[in-house]
Design an enzyme around this catalytic site. Structure first.
Site, PDB file in Angstrom:
ATOM      1  N   ASP A  52       0.836  -1.200   0.000  1.00  0.00           N
ATOM      2  CA  ASP A  52       0.000   0.000   0.000  1.00  0.00           C
ATOM      3  C   ASP A  52       0.872   1.252   0.000  1.00  0.00           C
ATOM      4  O   ASP A  52       0.591   2.222  -0.713  1.00  0.00           O
ATOM      5  CB  ASP A  52      -0.912  -0.026   1.226  1.00  0.00           C
ATOM      6  CG  ASP A  52      -1.759   1.231   1.347  1.00  0.00           C
ATOM      7  OD1 ASP A  52      -2.582   1.471   0.460  1.00  0.00           O
ATOM      8  OD2 ASP A  52      -1.585   1.963   2.335  1.00  0.00           O
ATOM      9  N   GLU A 124      -1.905  -5.284  -3.707  1.00  0.00           N
ATOM     10  CA  GLU A 124      -0.924  -4.521  -2.934  1.00  0.00           C
ATOM     11  C   GLU A 124       0.170  -5.433  -2.387  1.00  0.00           C
ATOM     12  O   GLU A 124       1.350  -5.059  -2.360  1.00  0.00           O
ATOM     13  CB  GLU A 124      -1.623  -3.771  -1.806  1.00  0.00           C
ATOM     14  CG  GLU A 124      -2.515  -2.644  -2.315  1.00  0.00           C
ATOM     15  CD  GLU A 124      -3.347  -1.987  -1.230  1.00  0.00           C
ATOM     16  OE1 GLU A 124      -3.809  -0.861  -1.443  1.00  0.00           O
ATOM     17  OE2 GLU A 124      -3.534  -2.611  -0.156  1.00  0.00           O
TER      18      GLU A 124
END
Length: 231
Positions: A52, A124
């Protein structure tokens, strides 16, 4: 997996990513959902946390490079549109992460390979796996290639229905639109939300979808259409 072996699904994923892992264990961990994780097989949550941040940095740099004069107020909504879970999930689907996910039996049987949250988190995590395996420049190259079309259309994506409705309310001197969950039905793994949006001037519309965000977007779009037809 509908006849697709885990090995062939991961091989197809690596081709789509444009990266052959020196440490295949990193990719396996990035694809492992908590529904099947144990001490010997950790899940992908720590990699998702890292990915992320890597994604955010690369996208932020890309937006600043693309528009060197844009103010932060214009960059922020574009950034949010590019890193949100739905965008990550859409790209995950495109590269075949769903077929490669390692899930517990129950999660697999309830459509886990198509769930936005699982796909977004795994995307992610895979980014973090690339970063750990080959460094920042390779991770950046993978992200910029996979997100290229989304970055090109970021300005339009950022002006979604909720944003446009908010801007309309502000232009009229009204309070911001109010969104309210008026109904929730279905099992926990497959809920359906009904959302109502209301303007201070009295305009309302409602919509239902499998996520609150999608229902809010659809409700905002319907209200904008109603206002447009009235005008």
């Amino acid at each position: 997996m509908g006849g697709v072996s885990a090995k062939s699904a991961r091989a197809a994923l690596m081709r789509a990513l444009g990266h052959e892992f020196a440490d295949p264990g990193l990719l396996e961990r990035a694809l492992t959902h908590s529904s099947i994780a144990n001490r010997a097989r950790p899940d992908n949550q720590r990699l998702e946390f890292l990915g992320d941040r890597v994604l955010g940095l690369v996208i932020a740099e890309a937006l600043l490079t693309e528009d060197k004069n844009a103010a932060e107020g214009l960059i922020a909504p574009r950034f949010n549109a590019l890193v949100r879970k739905e965008t990550c999930a859409a790209i995950a689907t495109h590269v075949g992460i769903g077929e490669a996910l390692i899930l517990g039996r129950s999660e697999a049987q309830t459509g886990g390979r198509r769930k936005t949250a699982l796909l977004g988190d795994a995307m992610e995590a895979v980014i973090a796996a690339v970063y750990r395996d080959a460094g920042m420049e390779k991770a950046r190259a993978v992200i910029l290639r996979l997100w290229a079309d989304y970055i090109a259309g970021a300005e339009e994506d950022a002006r979604d229905a909720k944003t446009r409705l908010q801007e309309l309310a502000q232009a009229r001197g009204e309070a911001l639109p109010v969104y309210k969950v008026v109904n929730r039905r279905g099992p926990d793994h497959k809920p359906v939300f009904t959302i109502e949006v209301r303007l201070e001037s009295g305009g309302t519309a409602s919509a239902e979808a499998s996520s609150k965000r999608d229902a809010e977007q659809q409700a905002a779009r319907r209200l904008l259409e109603e206002i447009s037809s009235d005008d």
